[in-house]
Design a protein around this motif. Sequence first.
Motif, short mmCIF file in Angstrom:
data_model
loop_
_atom_site.label_atom_id
_atom_site.label_comp_id
_atom_site.label_asym_id
_atom_site.label_seq_id
_atom_site.Cartn_x
_atom_site.Cartn_y
_atom_site.Cartn_z
N CYS A 8 -5.77 4.15 -8.85
CA CYS A 8 -4.44 3.97 -8.26
C CYS A 8 -4.03 5.26 -7.55
O CYS A 8 -3.94 6.32 -8.19
N PRO A 9 -3.79 5.21 -6.23
CA PRO A 9 -3.51 6.43 -5.48
C PRO A 9 -2.11 7.02 -5.74
O PRO A 9 -1.92 8.22 -5.57
N CYS A 10 -1.17 6.20 -6.12
CA CYS A 10 0.19 6.71 -6.36
C CYS A 10 0.88 5.86 -7.43
O CYS A 10 1.56 4.90 -7.10
N VAL A 66 1.62 0.63 -2.53
CA VAL A 66 0.55 1.42 -3.16
C VAL A 66 -0.74 1.29 -2.37
O VAL A 66 -1.44 2.28 -2.14
N CYS A 69 -0.63 3.50 0.61
CA CYS A 69 -0.96 4.88 0.23
C CYS A 69 -2.47 5.09 0.17
O CYS A 69 -2.97 6.16 0.46
N HIS A 70 -3.16 4.04 -0.23
CA HIS A 70 -4.60 4.11 -0.41
C HIS A 70 -5.35 3.87 0.90
O HIS A 70 -6.55 4.03 0.98
#
Length: 72
Positions: A8-10, A66, A69-70
């Motif tokens: 999970c990037p954020c 999310v 973000c990725h």
Amino acid sequence: MRHVVEHCPCPLYSSSLDKVDLIVFLGPDANGVPLEVIGVELDDGDLLVIHAMRLRGAYRDAYVEVMRCHGR
């Protein structure tokens, strides 16, 4: 669950009504199935997963953010 937490990037941080800080991880599992995974950080720094399931509508917009973000 582990795949989502590790990739999970954020993660999202929120507080529940009982004042426990929750960490929400959104992302696809190793097979591409979108999941929501919620955990709490323990005093020793470990993560205790308290909820994991297929992504529900309540998290759909957050999932899109999310993934943005990725770069997906």
